[in-house]
Write a protein that holds these residues in place. Structure first.
Motif, PDB file in Angstrom:
ATOM      1  N   ASN A  42       1.595   7.801   5.872  1.00 49.89           N
ATOM      2  CA  ASN A  42       1.615   6.795   6.959  1.00 49.89           C
ATOM      3  C   ASN A  42       2.771   6.203   7.656  1.00 49.89           C
ATOM      4  OD1 ASN A  42      -1.136   6.959   7.707  1.00 49.89           O
ATOM      5  ND2 ASN A  42      -1.919   5.720   6.109  1.00 49.89           N
ATOM      6  N   PHE A 102       0.111   5.758   0.831  1.00 49.81           N
ATOM      7  CA  PHE A 102      -1.352   6.136   1.173  1.00 49.81           C
ATOM      8  C   PHE A 102      -1.199   8.176   1.061  1.00 49.81           C
ATOM      9  CE2 PHE A 102      -0.354   2.581   4.443  1.00 49.81           C
ATOM     10  CZ  PHE A 102      -2.068   2.359   3.835  1.00 49.81           C
ATOM     11  N   PHE A 104       0.882  -0.782   0.027  1.00 49.74           N
ATOM     12  CA  PHE A 104       0.247  -0.010  -0.027  1.00 49.74           C
ATOM     13  C   PHE A 104       0.977   1.290   0.096  1.00 49.74           C
ATOM     14  CE2 PHE A 104      -3.601  -2.285   1.834  1.00 49.74           C
ATOM     15  CZ  PHE A 104      -3.852  -2.307   1.379  1.00 49.74           C
ATOM     16  N   SER A 126      -1.161  10.299   2.514  1.00 48.90           N
ATOM     17  CA  SER A 126      -0.951  11.234   3.611  1.00 48.90           C
ATOM     18  C   SER A 126       0.506  10.396   4.655  1.00 48.90           C
ATOM     19  CB  SER A 126      -1.739  11.545   5.115  1.00 48.90           C
ATOM     20  OG  SER A 126      -2.204  10.173   5.275  1.00 48.90           O
ATOM     21  N   LEU A 160       6.010   5.531  10.527  1.00 45.82           N
ATOM     22  CA  LEU A 160       6.213   5.681  11.593  1.00 45.82           C
ATOM     23  C   LEU A 160       6.900   7.128  12.230  1.00 45.82           C
ATOM     24  CD1 LEU A 160       5.747   1.988  13.172  1.00 45.82           C
ATOM     25  CD2 LEU A 160       4.129   3.494  12.228  1.00 45.82           C
TER      26      LEU A 160
END
Ligand SMILES: Nc1ncnc2c1ncn2[C@@H]1O[C@H](COP(=O)(O)OP(=O)(O)O)[C@@H](O)[C@H]1O
Ligand SMILES: [Mg+2]
Lengths: 406, 246
Positions: B96, B92, B90, B94, B98
């Protein structure tokens, strides 16, 4: 994810918020430290009381005149209530559970040696008196039977009296000390006992033959109490009934009359005193336990905050293949680490605090290993219990919602 | 080429209180290996829903879905998680990533959930993935020390690291400026040329023209499917941009 990685992830998460992790642990740290310290104090004071009671005598019983029900202890107030040497002799010959018996008389007054004088108490007893009262003779000798009966002007001195009149650590055996103007030759020095459970200095004594104290100091023929040793702790109750029987007869009491004397045993004293400290220990432990519980709730609170804060992280972890159980374990391990690590620090702190209390009070404080293990187990349980709901919530999030979470 | 994704009469309903939202109303879609498919359409037309179902994050209400020949429509949650771990990557809008976790560790993350892969292999593969996205010199950087484009590259490396059968990107250039978008597209094109199958949701036509096929959604239906004839190359589009002022 395997356990090693899970633990690593949890440690990293905790390190990322060092201050918060520490503050969260603080609740547990304080809780555990206080549980351990409180239990150690309880245990220590109990032990110290037991030691003190043991130092009062060995399997001791004693008889005092009067009766509680007649309104307090009325010592020698009337002839019929008085205890006599005859009572002592009757107990000696007839009670086989009693292995040692001695009359006791006492008087307070000034002890004088040269220019020094010191207010103290003189106790009069028989040959067995020292044995009953667990006195040791560290220098010189005990009173002999003939001295005891022959009102010899001899005495043994307690350490405090010796220190005050003759100087720290001096052995005054052979010297003569005056008590209420009567000269007593010192035949021995008593070993140290320290304070008793009522805070009295047990070493502040002179011990002389009872006949001497009766005749030369008090000018009386009755005695103030009878001191005895039972054969064993188990037989002290038997000794008590035997003594009661004998004294009722020598005091010529009818069936329907109450005792005009009281018998107390060291056992009773010990049980009442320790039951008091036991209640105290339970109380202190319970309060400390509550603070541990509050610490646990603190962990739960922070774990909920953490789950909310990291909702997107949870979504991301799920989207790359994290299963519910992986997420659950990640948060559960985090809370277990918090509580167990806090518990470890708390245990160390508890040891430290106990040592400080020991230094301040000179009670024989000992941290019970049982309480350490208990504290540790409780911490783990707290970690699992209070971590479970937040972790459960994290693991049941929907990955899409979690990823969208703002 | 074999079909990586084979979807037939797929429907997805959402229930919000009393109301039922028909997000997908019967979609047939086949994506073959090596394709680079643009999913387009107005906002709310069902693009993300489609992508989430393709990525096994969500399950269809009706219809069939074969991923790499396996029926994934009726799998349990744990089975879906495993499929995502092994077959899906995936990316995204934004990123994502950590936070306060290095680029390298971020990229390693998917492999952490694969018990077969040991620490050493995990590290090697993460390094290789970061090299593939041109971030060999940024491995120890934290996300907040990286630009948006670099962060998205880390995210792409993360989606690559498990060698998935398909990479799914939902508006992956949506947060980036034009130049950076093209750079990211150039990277995707490069990956596609190496054989990666990519499904990419976008509503920017020029981005879509870098791909091989476009699928247009409206109200939960596919209304158009086109092979892209005169394909653009992002690397060339960057050169055509006006030179930035220093
Ligand atoms: N979790 C959800 N609950 C309810 N409705 C949803 C949910 N997710 C998406 N929808 C609805 O489904 C439709 C399609 O949404 P989406 O796939 O996100 O559109 P797009 O990505 O094309 O903008 C929209 O009408 C949206 O409101
Ligand atoms: Mg969308």
């Amino acid at each position: 994810m395997n356990l090693g990685n899970l633990i690593k992830v949890a440690i990293n998460a905790l390190k990322r918020n060092k201050m918060r992790s520490f503050l969260t642990m603080l609740g547990i740290i304080i809780g555990v430290a206080s549980v351990i310290t409180m239990l150690a104090i309880g245990q220590g004071s109990r032990k110290s009381i037991q030691d003190q009671i043991a130092s009062m005598g060995s399997n001791m019983l004693f008889v005092m005149p009067g009766n509680m029900r007649m309104g307090g202890v009325q010592q020698g107030s009337s002839g019929s209530q008085r205890l006599t040497v005859g009572d002592v002799n009757a107990v000696r010959t007839e009670c086989d559970a009693v292995i040692a018996v001695s009359p006791e008389v006492r008087s307070s007054g000034q002890a004088v040696y040269g220019n020094s004088n010191w207010p103290t108490t003189i106790y009069g007893g028989g040959e067995e008196y020292l044995e009953i009262k667990s006195w040791k003779v560290v220098s010189g000798r005990n009173i002999t039977d003939s001295e005891a009966k022959g009102s010899a002007k001899v005495c043994l001195v307690g350490r405090t009296v010796a220190d005050e009149l003759f100087g720290e650590g001096v052995d005054p055996t052979g010297e003569t000390v005056r008590f209420k103007n009567i000269p007593f030759k010192i035949i021995g020095v008593l070993g140290e006992k320290g304070q008793n459970s009522f805070g009295q200095d047990q070493d502040d004594v002179l011990i002389a033959p009872y006949t001497t104290v009766q005749k030369r100091i008090l000018a009386q023929t009755h005695i103030q109490s009878i001191q005895m040793s039972a054969r064993s702790a188990e037989e002290s109750a038997l000794a008590q009934t035997q003594v009661e029987e004998v004294l009722r007869r020598t005091h010529k009491l009818r069936e329907d009359e109450d005792n005009d004397f009281m018998i107390r045993t060291q056992e009773e004293l010990s049980t009442t005193m320790t039951s008091v400290t036991e209640i105290l220990t339970i109380l202190l432990g319970a309060i400390a336990g509550i603070s541990l519980l509050v610490g646990g709730i603190g962990i739960m609170n922070i774990m909920y905050v953490s789950v909310t804060e990291r909702t997107r992280e949870i979504g991301l972890r799920m989207s790359i293949g994290g299963r519910g159980v992986d997420i659950l374990l990640q948060f559960l391990i985090e809370s277990i680490l918090l509580s167990v690590f806090g518990g470890l620090i708390g245990i160390l702190l508890g040891f430290g605090a106990s040592a400080i209390v020991e230094a301040l009070t000179s009670w024989p404080i000992s941290v019970m290993w049982g309480s350490v293990i208990l504290a540790f187990a409780v911490c783990t349980v707290i970690g699992v219990f209070f971590g479970w709901y937040p972790a459960r919530r994290a693991s049941s999030l929907d990955p899409i919602d979690a990823l969208r979470f703002e | 080429m074999k079909a990586i994704i084979d979807i037939k009469s797929l429907k997805k309903d959402y229930h919000v209180g009393e109301v039922t939202v028909h997000a997908l109303r019967g979609v047939d879609l086949e994506i073959r290996q090596g394709e680079f498919v643009a999913i387009m359409g107005a906002s709310g037309s069902g693009k993300s829903t489609m992508l989430n179902i393709i990525g096994c994050l969500d399950r269809p209400t009706e219809g069939t879905y074969l991923l790499d020949g396996v029926d994934v429509a009726s799998m349990s949650k744990n089975e879906s998680a495993m499929i995502r771990n092994l077959k899906i990557g995936f990316v995204f809008q934004s990123y994502n990533l950590l936070s306060r976790t290095s680029a390298l560790e971020n990229v390693e993350l998917p492999l952490m959930y694969n018990p077969i892969i040991k620490a050493r292999e995990r590290r090697e593969r993460a390094i290789a993935a970061l090299e593939a996205v041109g971030l060999a010199d940024r491995m120890g950087h934290m996300p907040n020390q990286l630009s948006g484009g670099q962060q998205q590259r880390v995210a792409i490396a993360r989606s690559l690291v498990n060698d998935p059968v398909v990479i799914l990107a939902d508006e992956a250039t949506g947060n980036l400026d034009t130049r950076t978008s093209y750079e990211i597209m150039a990277l995707f094109q490069e990956l596609n040329l190496k054989g990666k199958t990519i499904v990419f949701v976008t509503h920017e036509p020029d981005i879509a023209r870098c791909m091989t096929r476009s699928v247009v959604f409206r109200d939960g239906h596919i209304i158009r499917e086109d092979e892209i004839s005169n394909r653009l190359y992002a690397a060339e589009m960057i050169k055509a941009l006006p030179v930035e002022e220093e």
